[in-house]
Write a protein that holds these residues in place. Structure first.
Motif, PDB file in Angstrom:
ATOM      1  N   ASP A  26      44.276  40.186  53.905  1.00  0.00           N
ATOM      2  CA  ASP A  26      45.487  40.630  54.593  1.00  0.00           C
ATOM      3  C   ASP A  26      45.108  40.951  56.037  1.00  0.00           C
ATOM      4  OD1 ASP A  26      48.616  41.274  54.436  1.00  0.00           O
ATOM      5  OD2 ASP A  26      47.876  43.177  54.835  1.00  0.00           O
ATOM      6  N   TYR A  27      44.327  41.741  56.274  1.00  0.00           N
ATOM      7  CA  TYR A  27      43.814  41.774  57.856  1.00  0.00           C
ATOM      8  C   TYR A  27      43.877  40.539  58.588  1.00  0.00           C
ATOM      9  CZ  TYR A  27      41.347  43.341  61.733  1.00  0.00           C
ATOM     10  OH  TYR A  27      40.747  43.338  63.194  1.00  0.00           O
ATOM     11  N   ALA A  28      43.089  39.634  57.801  1.00  0.00           N
ATOM     12  CA  ALA A  28      42.732  38.354  58.647  1.00  0.00           C
ATOM     13  C   ALA A  28      44.158  37.731  58.813  1.00  0.00           C
ATOM     14  CB  ALA A  28      42.001  37.445  57.986  1.00  0.00           C
ATOM     15  N   GLN A  29      44.857  37.480  58.120  1.00  0.00           N
ATOM     16  CA  GLN A  29      46.257  36.835  58.041  1.00  0.00           C
ATOM     17  C   GLN A  29      47.129  37.426  59.398  1.00  0.00           C
ATOM     18  OE1 GLN A  29      49.649  37.243  57.354  1.00  0.00           O
ATOM     19  NE2 GLN A  29      49.373  39.339  56.671  1.00  0.00           N
ATOM     20  N   SER A  30      47.043  38.937  59.149  1.00  0.00           N
ATOM     21  CA  SER A  30      47.773  39.601  60.304  1.00  0.00           C
ATOM     22  C   SER A  30      47.291  39.426  61.622  1.00  0.00           C
ATOM     23  CB  SER A  30      48.110  41.225  59.793  1.00  0.00           C
ATOM     24  OG  SER A  30      46.572  41.679  60.181  1.00  0.00           O
ATOM     25  N   GLN A  31      45.917  39.144  61.743  1.00  0.00           N
ATOM     26  CA  GLN A  31      45.644  38.710  63.114  1.00  0.00           C
ATOM     27  C   GLN A  31      45.715  37.403  63.517  1.00  0.00           C
ATOM     28  OE1 GLN A  31      43.677  41.263  64.983  1.00  0.00           O
ATOM     29  NE2 GLN A  31      44.924  42.240  63.597  1.00  0.00           N
ATOM     30  N   LEU A  32      45.688  36.558  62.808  1.00  0.00           N
ATOM     31  CA  LEU A  32      46.055  35.088  62.755  1.00  0.00           C
ATOM     32  C   LEU A  32      47.662  35.090  63.278  1.00  0.00           C
ATOM     33  CD1 LEU A  32      44.367  33.279  60.350  1.00  0.00           C
ATOM     34  CD2 LEU A  32      43.970  33.021  62.711  1.00  0.00           C
ATOM     35  N   GLY A  33      48.615  35.763  62.807  1.00  0.00           N
ATOM     36  CA  GLY A  33      49.936  35.589  62.962  1.00  0.00           C
ATOM     37  C   GLY A  33      50.490  34.281  62.212  1.00  0.00           C
ATOM     38  N   ASP A  34      51.664  33.694  62.319  1.00  0.00           N
ATOM     39  CA  ASP A  34      52.041  32.748  61.408  1.00  0.00           C
ATOM     40  C   ASP A  34      51.330  31.444  61.339  1.00  0.00           C
ATOM     41  OD1 ASP A  34      54.314  34.350  61.433  1.00  0.00           O
ATOM     42  OD2 ASP A  34      55.564  33.419  62.963  1.00  0.00           O
ATOM     43  N   VAL A  35      50.913  31.338  60.028  1.00  0.00           N
ATOM     44  CA  VAL A  35      49.871  30.237  59.643  1.00  0.00           C
ATOM     45  C   VAL A  35      51.006  28.966  59.429  1.00  0.00           C
ATOM     46  CG1 VAL A  35      48.464  29.332  57.759  1.00  0.00           C
ATOM     47  CG2 VAL A  35      48.357  31.628  58.424  1.00  0.00           C
ATOM     48  N   VAL A  36      50.365  27.901  60.160  1.00  0.00           N
ATOM     49  CA  VAL A  36      51.253  26.741  60.230  1.00  0.00           C
ATOM     50  C   VAL A  36      50.440  25.686  59.500  1.00  0.00           C
ATOM     51  CG1 VAL A  36      52.621  27.426  62.224  1.00  0.00           C
ATOM     52  CG2 VAL A  36      50.336  26.078  62.512  1.00  0.00           C
ATOM     53  N   TYR A  37      49.081  25.737  59.032  1.00  0.00           N
ATOM     54  CA  TYR A  37      48.590  24.386  58.627  1.00  0.00           C
ATOM     55  C   TYR A  37      47.337  25.158  58.008  1.00  0.00           C
ATOM     56  CZ  TYR A  37      46.034  20.154  58.379  1.00  0.00           C
ATOM     57  OH  TYR A  37      45.187  19.085  57.712  1.00  0.00           O
ATOM     58  N   VAL A  38      46.910  24.456  56.842  1.00  0.00           N
ATOM     59  CA  VAL A  38      45.826  24.828  56.262  1.00  0.00           C
ATOM     60  C   VAL A  38      44.813  23.598  55.768  1.00  0.00           C
ATOM     61  CG1 VAL A  38      44.658  25.922  54.292  1.00  0.00           C
ATOM     62  CG2 VAL A  38      46.658  26.915  55.392  1.00  0.00           C
ATOM     63  N   GLU A  39      43.791  23.393  56.072  1.00  0.00           N
ATOM     64  CA  GLU A  39      42.732  22.170  55.873  1.00  0.00           C
ATOM     65  C   GLU A  39      41.815  22.642  54.795  1.00  0.00           C
ATOM     66  OE1 GLU A  39      39.247  19.854  57.933  1.00  0.00           O
ATOM     67  OE2 GLU A  39      41.094  20.121  59.184  1.00  0.00           O
ATOM     68  N   LEU A  40      42.098  21.981  53.771  1.00  0.00           N
ATOM     69  CA  LEU A  40      41.458  22.474  52.362  1.00  0.00           C
ATOM     70  C   LEU A  40      40.226  21.426  52.249  1.00  0.00           C
ATOM     71  CD1 LEU A  40      44.399  23.456  50.345  1.00  0.00           C
ATOM     72  CD2 LEU A  40      42.806  24.920  51.519  1.00  0.00           C
ATOM     73  N   PRO A  41      39.086  21.899  51.474  1.00  0.00           N
ATOM     74  CA  PRO A  41      37.787  20.953  51.378  1.00  0.00           C
ATOM     75  C   PRO A  41      38.339  19.971  49.953  1.00  0.00           C
ATOM     76  CG  PRO A  41      37.473  23.068  50.280  1.00  0.00           C
ATOM     77  CD  PRO A  41      38.687  23.180  51.203  1.00  0.00           C
ATOM     78  N   GLU A  42      37.671  18.940  49.867  1.00  0.00           N
ATOM     79  CA  GLU A  42      37.793  18.180  48.898  1.00  0.00           C
ATOM     80  C   GLU A  42      37.046  18.565  47.422  1.00  0.00           C
ATOM     81  OE1 GLU A  42      38.880  14.829  48.828  1.00  0.00           O
ATOM     82  OE2 GLU A  42      39.681  15.249  50.769  1.00  0.00           O
ATOM     83  N   ILE A  43      37.643  18.472  46.373  1.00  0.00           N
ATOM     84  CA  ILE A  43      37.168  18.898  45.051  1.00  0.00           C
ATOM     85  C   ILE A  43      35.913  18.139  45.047  1.00  0.00           C
ATOM     86  CG2 ILE A  43      37.454  18.872  42.615  1.00  0.00           C
ATOM     87  CD1 ILE A  43      40.598  19.366  43.272  1.00  0.00           C
ATOM     88  N   GLY A  44      34.961  19.022  44.449  1.00  0.00           N
ATOM     89  CA  GLY A  44      33.465  18.484  44.215  1.00  0.00           C
ATOM     90  C   GLY A  44      32.461  18.652  45.580  1.00  0.00           C
ATOM     91  N   LYS A  45      33.171  19.015  46.545  1.00  0.00           N
ATOM     92  CA  LYS A  45      32.302  19.578  47.819  1.00  0.00           C
ATOM     93  C   LYS A  45      31.347  20.705  47.485  1.00  0.00           C
ATOM     94  CE  LYS A  45      32.345  20.702  52.482  1.00  0.00           C
ATOM     95  NZ  LYS A  45      33.108  21.103  53.816  1.00  0.00           N
ATOM     96  N   ALA A  46      30.392  20.805  47.930  1.00  0.00           N
ATOM     97  CA  ALA A  46      29.396  21.859  47.848  1.00  0.00           C
ATOM     98  C   ALA A  46      29.566  22.693  49.122  1.00  0.00           C
ATOM     99  CB  ALA A  46      27.907  21.505  47.907  1.00  0.00           C
ATOM    100  N   VAL A  47      29.962  23.934  48.930  1.00  0.00           N
ATOM    101  CA  VAL A  47      29.872  24.933  50.185  1.00  0.00           C
ATOM    102  C   VAL A  47      28.664  25.985  50.028  1.00  0.00           C
ATOM    103  CG1 VAL A  47      32.337  24.638  50.309  1.00  0.00           C
ATOM    104  CG2 VAL A  47      31.588  26.405  48.978  1.00  0.00           C
ATOM    105  N   ALA A  48      28.264  26.542  50.939  1.00  0.00           N
ATOM    106  CA  ALA A  48      27.251  27.259  51.211  1.00  0.00           C
ATOM    107  C   ALA A  48      27.908  28.469  51.751  1.00  0.00           C
ATOM    108  CB  ALA A  48      25.967  26.694  52.143  1.00  0.00           C
ATOM    109  N   GLN A  49      27.274  29.830  51.435  1.00  0.00           N
ATOM    110  CA  GLN A  49      27.647  30.947  51.767  1.00  0.00           C
ATOM    111  C   GLN A  49      27.415  31.015  53.481  1.00  0.00           C
ATOM    112  OE1 GLN A  49      24.931  34.392  50.990  1.00  0.00           O
ATOM    113  NE2 GLN A  49      26.979  35.549  50.274  1.00  0.00           N
ATOM    114  N   GLY A  50      28.538  31.493  54.017  1.00  0.00           N
ATOM    115  CA  GLY A  50      28.473  31.592  55.334  1.00  0.00           C
ATOM    116  C   GLY A  50      28.883  30.519  56.194  1.00  0.00           C
TER     117      GLY A  50
END
Length: 125
Positions: A26-50
């Motif tokens: 909630d803190y992060a979204q309040s700092q960003l202000g109004d969110v207008v777009y989100v880019e999401l990863p593909e299903i199956g993609k490997a993500v690494a911590q950090g």
């Protein structure tokens, strides 16, 4: 209620078995202000911590969303494409970004509990 943990980059992870739901606090979204777009990863993609897992754009800025834990993306919140404001309205509920099957659940130990995160926020200006 599943356990929720937070990173110093203001992402949260809610754990249910070996699947972690990831979004921004909630803190992060309040700092960003109004969110207008989100880019999401593909299903199956490997993500690494950090490392970058998604991107969120607001009227103020574009920001990376870092993976608090490593694993494989098993689901993304497609509803955000048509309703990115959900991130502002309910960041830790309907505004989640992705779900990851964790490859190393021990990484959770390096994240903060809700109480520790609340204390951390007091140190952030």
């Amino acid at each position: 209620m599943s356990e929720i943990r937070y990173s110093k980059d203001h992402e949260y992870v809610r754990v249910d078995g070996d699947v972690a739901t990831i979004g921004i606090s909630d803190y992060a979204q309040s700092q960003l202000g109004d969110v207008v777009y989100v880019e999401l990863p593909e299903i199956g993609k490997a993500v690494a911590q950090g490392k970058e897992a998604a991107v969120v754009e607001s009227v103020k800025a574009a920001s990376e969303v870092y993976a608090p834990v490593s694993g494989e993306v098993v689901e993304v919140n497609g509803a955000l494409e048509g309703a990115p404001a959900s991130v502002n309205e309910d960041p830790e509920g309907q505004g989640w970004f992705l779900k990851v099957r964790m490859s190393n659940p021990a990484e959770l130990e390096g994240l903060m509990s809700a109480d520790a995160y609340a204390d951390f926020l007091k140190t952030v200006s």
